[in-house]
Design a protein around this motif. Structure first.
Motif, PDB file in Angstrom:
ATOM      1  N   ALA A 168      28.129 -58.424 -24.886  1.00 60.73           N
ATOM      2  CA  ALA A 168      28.891 -57.072 -24.335  1.00 60.73           C
ATOM      3  C   ALA A 168      30.234 -57.512 -23.845  1.00 60.73           C
ATOM      4  N   MET A 169      30.624 -58.542 -23.797  1.00 60.84           N
ATOM      5  CA  MET A 169      32.131 -59.105 -23.494  1.00 60.84           C
ATOM      6  C   MET A 169      32.827 -59.140 -24.493  1.00 60.84           C
ATOM      7  N   SER A 170      32.269 -58.918 -25.950  1.00 60.38           N
ATOM      8  CA  SER A 170      33.002 -59.473 -26.917  1.00 60.38           C
ATOM      9  C   SER A 170      34.318 -58.583 -27.057  1.00 60.38           C
ATOM     10  N   THR A 171      35.519 -58.897 -27.660  1.00 59.71           N
ATOM     11  CA  THR A 171      36.645 -58.332 -27.910  1.00 59.71           C
ATOM     12  C   THR A 171      36.911 -57.895 -29.347  1.00 59.71           C
ATOM     13  N   THR A 172      35.936 -58.328 -30.239  1.00 57.98           N
ATOM     14  CA  THR A 172      35.821 -57.756 -31.724  1.00 57.98           C
ATOM     15  C   THR A 172      35.573 -56.420 -31.714  1.00 57.98           C
ATOM     16  N   ASP A 173      36.072 -55.748 -32.793  1.00 56.82           N
ATOM     17  CA  ASP A 173      35.648 -54.410 -32.999  1.00 56.82           C
ATOM     18  C   ASP A 173      34.270 -54.446 -33.388  1.00 56.82           C
ATOM     19  N   THR A 174      33.523 -55.242 -33.873  1.00 58.46           N
ATOM     20  CA  THR A 174      32.143 -55.163 -34.334  1.00 58.46           C
ATOM     21  C   THR A 174      31.208 -55.792 -33.021  1.00 58.46           C
ATOM     22  N   GLN A 175      31.679 -56.641 -32.267  1.00 57.37           N
ATOM     23  CA  GLN A 175      31.033 -57.224 -31.120  1.00 57.37           C
ATOM     24  C   GLN A 175      29.899 -57.965 -31.960  1.00 57.37           C
ATOM     25  N   ASP A 176      30.401 -58.983 -32.728  1.00 55.07           N
ATOM     26  CA  ASP A 176      29.634 -59.808 -33.392  1.00 55.07           C
ATOM     27  C   ASP A 176      28.308 -60.084 -33.102  1.00 55.07           C
TER      28      ASP A 176
END
Length: 192
Positions: A168-176
């Motif tokens: 939930a804290m991912s900064t990628t567009d897809t939230q790998d």
């Protein structure tokens, strides 16, 4: 739309509980007795525990991408006063009405907690709850800061659980997303 997702996610769990639970167990129980809550509680998986506090993350995301925000925002909240639900449990939590802290993930004090019955598919030794817990405690699962449990599947033919997790804290567009494989093993009985 988010209310509809919650209903669609909660419905299969309710059906499993109604058909799969018999006898005495801790599932579908209320941790703290109180008046029947008048509003919907906060639902999701318990993905972390610290003392008597649990981190609950709702897998039904909200999409704020059209407004320039995150394309996948997963509601997450730490609840204190929660000594019983284990990591991997699917819960609904109602608060005592105290002010809630807003930094992500939020923080609140639990008043009532309902725990859904863990599903154990035919041919499986572990419950879904046990498989989620094993996946979160694996080396891959521990690398995720705020885990979102997106999907849990059991393959009876090879005796393996697959837990699909996002951060939930991912900064990628897809939230790998990652897939964690957990071998379905028979629980070890307690030694006397």
């Amino acid at each position: 739309m988010s209310h509809l997702r919650r209903v669609l996610i909660s419905l299969p769990i309710l059906i499993v509980c109604l058909t799969g639970c018999s006898g005495y167990n801790d599932c579908n129980s209320v941790q703290t007795q109180a008046n029947t809550p008048s509003e919907d509680g906060f639902t999701g998986y318990v993905v972390d525990r610290e003392g008597d506090s649990i981190l609950v993350v709702d897998p039904a995301y909200e999409d704020f991408g059209a407004n320039g925000g995150e394309s996948r925002y997963y509601p997450a909240k730490w609840f204190s006063n929660a000594p019983n639900p284990e990591v991997g449990s699917y819960v609904e939590v109602w608060t005592d009405g105290s002010p809630e802290n807003e930094p992500y993930p939020g923080q609140a004090r639990a008043e009532t907690i309902a725990v859904a019955c863990p599903a154990t598919p035919d041919g499986a030794h572990m419950s879904e709850e046990d498989a989620i817990r094993a996946g979160l405690y694996s080396s891959d699962g521990e690398q995720v800061r705020i885990p979102v449990i997106e999907n849990v599947d059991f393959d009876e033919d090879i005796g393996t659980w697959t837990i699909r997790i996002r951060d939930a804290m991912s900064t990628t567009d897809t939230q790998d997303q990652i897939e964690v494989k957990v071998e379905d093993i028979e629980p070890v009985g307690e030694q006397e």
